[in-house]
Write a protein that holds these residues in place. Sequence first.
Motif, short mmCIF file in Angstrom:
data_model
loop_
_atom_site.label_atom_id
_atom_site.label_comp_id
_atom_site.label_asym_id
_atom_site.label_seq_id
_atom_site.Cartn_x
_atom_site.Cartn_y
_atom_site.Cartn_z
N ARG A 72 31.71 18.91 -9.30
CA ARG A 72 30.83 17.69 -8.04
C ARG A 72 32.03 16.76 -8.16
N ALA A 73 33.28 16.59 -8.13
CA ALA A 73 34.28 16.25 -8.26
C ALA A 73 35.72 16.02 -7.18
N ALA A 74 36.29 15.57 -6.18
CA ALA A 74 37.17 15.95 -5.57
C ALA A 74 37.98 15.06 -5.09
N VAL A 75 39.24 14.83 -5.49
CA VAL A 75 40.24 13.54 -4.94
C VAL A 75 41.51 14.66 -3.86
N CYS A 76 41.24 13.20 -2.31
CA CYS A 76 42.63 14.12 -1.81
C CYS A 76 43.77 12.58 -1.60
N VAL A 99 39.45 9.41 -2.47
CA VAL A 99 41.19 8.58 -1.42
C VAL A 99 41.90 7.94 -2.21
N VAL A 100 42.69 8.77 -2.51
CA VAL A 100 44.08 7.48 -2.04
C VAL A 100 44.97 7.63 -0.70
N ALA A 101 45.41 6.05 -0.81
CA ALA A 101 46.28 6.55 0.55
C ALA A 101 47.07 5.16 0.87
N SER A 102 48.34 5.66 1.41
CA SER A 102 48.91 3.77 1.82
C SER A 102 48.06 2.90 1.90
N ARG A 103 49.02 1.83 1.32
CA ARG A 103 47.81 0.77 2.01
C ARG A 103 48.35 -0.25 2.77
N VAL A 123 48.24 2.87 -2.19
CA VAL A 123 49.20 2.65 -3.31
C VAL A 123 50.24 2.12 -2.22
N ASP A 124 50.98 1.55 -3.35
CA ASP A 124 52.47 0.78 -2.26
C ASP A 124 53.81 1.32 -1.81
N GLY A 125 53.03 2.76 -0.82
CA GLY A 125 53.91 3.44 -0.91
C GLY A 125 52.90 4.29 0.50
N ASP A 126 54.32 5.31 1.16
CA ASP A 126 53.40 6.03 2.28
C ASP A 126 52.92 7.60 1.76
N HIS A 127 52.72 8.38 2.36
CA HIS A 127 51.87 9.35 2.80
C HIS A 127 52.05 10.14 1.66
N GLU A 128 53.59 10.67 0.88
CA GLU A 128 54.26 11.10 -0.14
C GLU A 128 53.75 11.14 -1.51
N MET A 129 53.46 9.29 -1.42
CA MET A 129 53.61 8.34 -2.18
C MET A 129 52.34 8.55 -3.41
N ALA A 130 51.25 9.14 -2.20
CA ALA A 130 49.66 8.94 -2.06
C ALA A 130 49.75 10.31 -2.61
N ARG A 131 50.10 11.12 -2.45
CA ARG A 131 50.39 12.56 -2.38
C ARG A 131 50.60 12.58 -3.83
N ARG A 133 49.86 10.36 -6.17
CA ARG A 133 48.78 9.90 -7.22
C ARG A 133 48.35 10.53 -7.18
N ALA A 134 47.50 11.06 -6.57
CA ALA A 134 46.08 11.60 -5.91
C ALA A 134 46.14 12.95 -6.83
N ALA A 135 47.80 13.78 -7.27
CA ALA A 135 47.31 15.02 -8.13
C ALA A 135 47.75 14.47 -9.86
N ALA A 136 47.88 12.95 -9.73
CA ALA A 136 47.95 12.73 -10.92
C ALA A 136 46.37 12.42 -11.40
N ILE A 137 45.75 11.60 -10.19
CA ILE A 137 44.12 11.63 -10.68
C ILE A 137 43.46 13.51 -10.72
N ALA A 138 44.25 13.99 -10.02
CA ALA A 138 43.31 15.16 -10.79
C ALA A 138 43.93 15.91 -12.25
N ARG A 139 44.99 15.96 -12.48
CA ARG A 139 45.05 16.81 -13.39
C ARG A 139 44.19 15.30 -14.81
N SER A 140 44.17 13.66 -14.84
CA SER A 140 43.98 13.51 -16.33
C SER A 140 42.55 13.83 -16.32
N ASP A 141 41.55 13.74 -15.28
CA ASP A 141 40.45 13.81 -14.77
C ASP A 141 39.62 15.44 -14.45
N GLY A 142 40.65 16.11 -14.89
CA GLY A 142 40.61 17.23 -14.35
C GLY A 142 39.72 17.49 -13.01
N ILE A 143 39.39 17.22 -11.77
CA ILE A 143 38.87 17.21 -10.88
C ILE A 143 39.60 18.35 -9.92
#
Length: 326
Positions: A72-76, A99-103, A123-131, A133-143
């Motif tokens: 029931r959960a996803a992050v991108c 959703v993780v995005a550059s500000r 995030v305070d960076g570009d799309h690669e930084m957002a990628r 961070r999204a991967a880190a959220i997926a790992r920590s939350d198991g989603i």
Amino acid sequence: MQVTRLDTARIRAARRVIDPVFLDTPLYCCEALEPALGCTVSIKLETANPVRSFKARGTEVVASLLADNSSRAAVCASAGNLGQALAWSGRGRGLDVTVVASRFATRAKLDRIRALGAGLELVDGDHEMARERAAAIARSDGIRLVEDSLDIETCEGAATIGLELVDNAPLFDTVLIALGGGALATGVGHVVKTLAPEVEVICVQPLGAPALTHSWRQRRVVTTDSTDTIADGVAGRRPIPAVLDDLLLVADDAVLVQDASIIAGMRMLLDHAGLVVEPSAALGIAAILEDRDRFADRHVVTIVCGSNVDIDAYHRWIGPAPIHRS
């Protein structure tokens, strides 16, 4: 011998799980463009849907699988369009979407992600930084981490556009496809080369974000340290190896265009087709403008892939609308 990750049978099956509101988008010959460009141009209008881009074709497939698996959960990570699409598809299936995005992403896109009910982290960076961070959220939350272009569902959802082109378009010589992460190019390219192999598949990327084009030309992953283009939707720096492998099998050429040509293409689509598009959607027109002789007298299909644009920036790029006097 390389084997593609894409499968035509799965692409046909994808149509059955995609909300029909995203399917069978308008496809028409825009006669008004022909005198200015010197070729016949058919437009595949992927902006005529609730998220105003092609991305929902892929997220519909992803969300359908998640719902079937009781996840029931996803992050991108998203420059804006994928986030809107996943938010829409997740909302319809009761998924919890982050959703993780550059500000620095287009404000209109960020506002729409929030309006569709997704959680948004900047995030305070570009799309690669957002990628990252999204991967880190997926790992920590198991989603589920939804990775555009790497997840085959995003490519095969986009590939349904190719089915519609081959099944419904009059004979055409060339298809021009915006090249960013590669889902659109590999998906549509696979279908076209499988079902209409005589059609030339040309990918178009901004000169200021050339990583995947350089990778295609050198047949190895080439990264860049930064990007500098108004076409934020295709401004990646780190191509995905598996996507490059797929692209090498279907692209006949990959070309780079200047931002000035992208702006000129946006203006032409406004003046001659009545379309307000984001920069990525004008890449095909830009390619014709930069090499008219190559496309002279051809029938070209260009995929207008998104229209989520910051209106203030659009006005700066395009300038005031002309006054038409009767």
